[in-house]
Write a protein that holds these residues in place. Structure first.
Motif, mmCIF file in Angstrom:
data_model
loop_
_atom_site.group_PDB
_atom_site.id
_atom_site.type_symbol
_atom_site.label_atom_id
_atom_site.label_comp_id
_atom_site.label_asym_id
_atom_site.label_seq_id
_atom_site.Cartn_x
_atom_site.Cartn_y
_atom_site.Cartn_z
ATOM 1 N N ASP A 1 0.809 -1.213 0.000
ATOM 2 C CA ASP A 1 0.000 0.000 0.000
ATOM 3 C C ASP A 1 0.844 1.267 0.000
ATOM 4 O O ASP A 1 0.358 2.336 -0.330
ATOM 5 C CB ASP A 1 -0.923 0.020 1.223
ATOM 6 C CG ASP A 1 -1.995 -1.056 1.138
ATOM 7 O OD1 ASP A 1 -2.310 -1.488 0.019
ATOM 8 O OD2 ASP A 1 -2.503 -1.451 2.192
ATOM 9 N N GLY A 2 2.098 1.148 0.407
ATOM 10 C CA GLY A 2 2.955 2.323 0.525
ATOM 11 C C GLY A 2 3.414 2.862 -0.814
ATOM 12 O O GLY A 2 3.302 2.205 -1.850
ATOM 13 N N LEU A 3 3.938 4.080 -0.776
ATOM 14 C CA LEU A 3 4.444 4.738 -1.977
ATOM 15 C C LEU A 3 5.967 4.794 -1.939
ATOM 16 O O LEU A 3 6.548 5.102 -0.896
ATOM 17 C CB LEU A 3 3.883 6.151 -2.069
ATOM 18 C CG LEU A 3 2.362 6.243 -2.189
ATOM 19 C CD1 LEU A 3 1.911 7.683 -2.017
ATOM 20 C CD2 LEU A 3 1.912 5.707 -3.520
ATOM 21 N N PRO A 4 6.632 4.537 -3.076
ATOM 22 C CA PRO A 4 8.089 4.640 -3.118
ATOM 23 C C PRO A 4 8.541 6.105 -2.983
ATOM 24 O O PRO A 4 7.755 7.036 -3.197
ATOM 25 C CB PRO A 4 8.459 4.067 -4.480
ATOM 26 C CG PRO A 4 7.218 4.099 -5.283
ATOM 27 C CD PRO A 4 6.065 4.083 -4.329
ATOM 28 N N LEU A 5 9.792 6.287 -2.629
ATOM 29 C CA LEU A 5 10.311 7.628 -2.339
ATOM 30 C C LEU A 5 10.180 8.591 -3.512
ATOM 31 O O LEU A 5 9.931 9.785 -3.314
ATOM 32 C CB LEU A 5 11.764 7.532 -1.888
ATOM 33 C CG LEU A 5 12.016 6.701 -0.637
ATOM 34 C CD1 LEU A 5 13.466 6.820 -0.197
ATOM 35 C CD2 LEU A 5 11.084 7.105 0.486
ATOM 36 N N ARG A 6 10.321 8.121 -4.725
ATOM 37 C CA ARG A 6 10.200 9.009 -5.890
ATOM 38 C C ARG A 6 8.797 9.591 -5.982
ATOM 39 O O ARG A 6 8.613 10.771 -6.274
ATOM 40 C CB ARG A 6 10.562 8.229 -7.151
ATOM 41 C CG ARG A 6 10.442 9.012 -8.398
ATOM 42 C CD ARG A 6 11.677 9.363 -9.168
ATOM 43 N NE ARG A 6 12.945 9.267 -8.556
ATOM 44 C CZ ARG A 6 13.986 8.605 -9.083
ATOM 45 N NH1 ARG A 6 13.859 7.957 -10.208
ATOM 46 N NH2 ARG A 6 15.150 8.597 -8.478
ATOM 47 N N ILE B 1 1.858 10.727 4.416
ATOM 48 C CA ILE B 1 2.030 11.859 3.500
ATOM 49 C C ILE B 1 0.954 12.913 3.766
ATOM 50 O O ILE B 1 1.252 14.110 3.818
ATOM 51 C CB ILE B 1 1.982 11.381 2.031
ATOM 52 C CG1 ILE B 1 3.170 10.446 1.764
ATOM 53 C CG2 ILE B 1 2.001 12.559 1.067
ATOM 54 C CD1 ILE B 1 3.085 9.710 0.463
ATOM 55 N N LYS B 2 -0.288 12.476 3.964
ATOM 56 C CA LYS B 2 -1.371 13.414 4.288
ATOM 57 C C LYS B 2 -1.083 14.151 5.587
ATOM 58 O O LYS B 2 -1.277 15.362 5.692
ATOM 59 C CB LYS B 2 -2.696 12.672 4.405
ATOM 60 C CG LYS B 2 -3.271 12.238 3.085
ATOM 61 C CD LYS B 2 -4.585 11.504 3.285
ATOM 62 C CE LYS B 2 -5.102 10.957 1.973
ATOM 63 N NZ LYS B 2 -6.320 10.170 2.129
ATOM 64 N N ALA C 1 8.317 12.148 -3.190
ATOM 65 C CA ALA C 1 8.962 13.414 -3.537
ATOM 66 C C ALA C 1 8.084 14.230 -4.484
ATOM 67 O O ALA C 1 7.926 15.441 -4.314
ATOM 68 C CB ALA C 1 10.322 13.153 -4.177
ATOM 69 N N ALA C 2 7.464 13.569 -5.456
ATOM 70 C CA ALA C 2 6.583 14.272 -6.391
ATOM 71 C C ALA C 2 5.359 14.832 -5.663
ATOM 72 O O ALA C 2 4.934 15.959 -5.929
ATOM 73 C CB ALA C 2 6.150 13.336 -7.512
ATOM 74 N N LEU C 3 4.794 14.069 -4.738
ATOM 75 C CA LEU C 3 3.625 14.535 -3.992
ATOM 76 C C LEU C 3 3.959 15.702 -3.066
ATOM 77 O O LEU C 3 3.126 16.584 -2.851
ATOM 78 C CB LEU C 3 3.023 13.391 -3.174
ATOM 79 C CG LEU C 3 2.308 12.313 -3.974
ATOM 80 C CD1 LEU C 3 1.952 11.129 -3.079
ATOM 81 C CD2 LEU C 3 1.063 12.866 -4.634
ATOM 82 N N LEU C 4 5.166 15.705 -2.517
ATOM 83 C CA LEU C 4 5.575 16.787 -1.619
ATOM 84 C C LEU C 4 6.168 17.973 -2.373
ATOM 85 O O LEU C 4 6.470 19.005 -1.768
ATOM 86 C CB LEU C 4 6.585 16.278 -0.589
ATOM 87 C CG LEU C 4 6.086 15.234 0.399
ATOM 88 C CD1 LEU C 4 7.203 14.825 1.352
ATOM 89 C CD2 LEU C 4 4.882 15.733 1.171
ATOM 90 N N HIS D 1 12.535 16.795 -3.991
ATOM 91 C CA HIS D 1 13.286 15.739 -4.671
ATOM 92 C C HIS D 1 13.628 14.605 -3.704
ATOM 93 O O HIS D 1 13.403 14.701 -2.496
ATOM 94 C CB HIS D 1 14.532 16.293 -5.364
ATOM 95 C CG HIS D 1 15.469 17.013 -4.449
ATOM 96 N ND1 HIS D 1 16.408 16.369 -3.704
ATOM 97 C CD2 HIS D 1 15.584 18.328 -4.163
ATOM 98 C CE1 HIS D 1 17.076 17.246 -2.993
ATOM 99 N NE2 HIS D 1 16.601 18.444 -3.247
ATOM 100 N N ASP D 2 14.151 13.522 -4.255
ATOM 101 C CA ASP D 2 14.412 12.297 -3.498
ATOM 102 C C ASP D 2 15.319 12.520 -2.286
ATOM 103 O O ASP D 2 15.100 11.930 -1.240
ATOM 104 C CB ASP D 2 15.068 11.235 -4.390
ATOM 105 C CG ASP D 2 14.201 10.854 -5.573
ATOM 106 O OD1 ASP D 2 13.033 11.266 -5.619
ATOM 107 O OD2 ASP D 2 14.699 10.127 -6.450
ATOM 108 N N GLY D 3 16.327 13.356 -2.439
ATOM 109 C CA GLY D 3 17.267 13.596 -1.353
ATOM 110 C C GLY D 3 16.606 14.214 -0.134
ATOM 111 O O GLY D 3 16.929 13.871 1.009
ATOM 112 N N VAL D 4 15.679 15.127 -0.361
ATOM 113 C CA VAL D 4 14.965 15.766 0.747
ATOM 114 C C VAL D 4 14.092 14.734 1.457
ATOM 115 O O VAL D 4 14.050 14.683 2.691
ATOM 116 C CB VAL D 4 14.118 16.960 0.250
ATOM 117 C CG1 VAL D 4 13.216 17.493 1.345
ATOM 118 C CG2 VAL D 4 15.020 18.064 -0.278
ATOM 119 N N VAL D 5 13.408 13.890 0.696
ATOM 120 C CA VAL D 5 12.560 12.857 1.297
ATOM 121 C C VAL D 5 13.412 11.905 2.133
ATOM 122 O O VAL D 5 13.058 11.561 3.264
ATOM 123 C CB VAL D 5 11.763 12.097 0.214
ATOM 124 C CG1 VAL D 5 11.011 10.928 0.820
ATOM 125 C CG2 VAL D 5 10.799 13.031 -0.485
#
Length: 157
Positions: free
Chosen positions: A48-53, A97-98, A56-59, A62-66
């Motif tokens: 059910d989870g979302l990968p880091l990429r 994320i929400k 990063a798009a939802l937030l 970029h990946d490094g910040v996540v």
């Protein structure tokens, strides 16, 4: 073991039935199978989870910040096996994320909503005495608590 026996065993392991039976001594150049049947037999359970990429798009970062937010403990994550390639990966639950988006806002998002340059937005927040929620050097981006920004008027003037 003959090719016929090997073919029958491979189909059995995958949970497939051979589309036709092979005559003793018959040779074949290929096997026709439905890719959907193979995918069902090979893939693991869906996560059910979302990968880091995607996180990063939802937030809007970029990946490094996540990765830094996870490492600093500001964003909860968990490890699970990828259902397609069966490699372990880091995932973030959609509820997390929400929660993060409801609690924090990035400087970039604030500036974009108010049509200001990031530097101008940062100067206005500093003048209003609003500090970032995390150390920007630790995370790689600047985030503020939404409740501190709430009723603050930071228009273009």
């Amino acid at each position: 073991m003959t090719n016929r026996e090997r073919f029958g065993r491979q189909c059995t392991l995958l949970g497939l039935r051979a589309p036709y039976s092979l005559d003793a001594g018959a040779e074949y150049l290929g096997i026709l199978v439905d890719p959907r049947d193979v995918a069902k037999a090979v893939r693991g359970p869906k996560n059910d989870g979302l990968p880091l990429r995607k996180v990063a798009a939802l937030l809007g970062t970029h990946d490094g910040v996540v990765a830094s937010l996870i490492a600093a403990g500001h964003l909860a994550s968990y490890r699970a096996v990828n259902s397609v390639n069966r490699c372990p990966q880091t995932l973030v639950a959609p509820q997390e994320i929400k929660r993060f988006k409801a609690t924090y806002v990035s400087l970039h998002e604030l500036a974009k909503k108010r049509r200001l340059y990031i530097g101008t937005m940062k100067s206005k927040l500093d003048a209003a005495g609003i500090q970032p929620a995390f150390d920007p050097k630790e995370v790689g981006a600047t985030f503020y608590l939404r409740r501190t920004i709430g009723g603050l008027r930071l228009n273009r003037r």
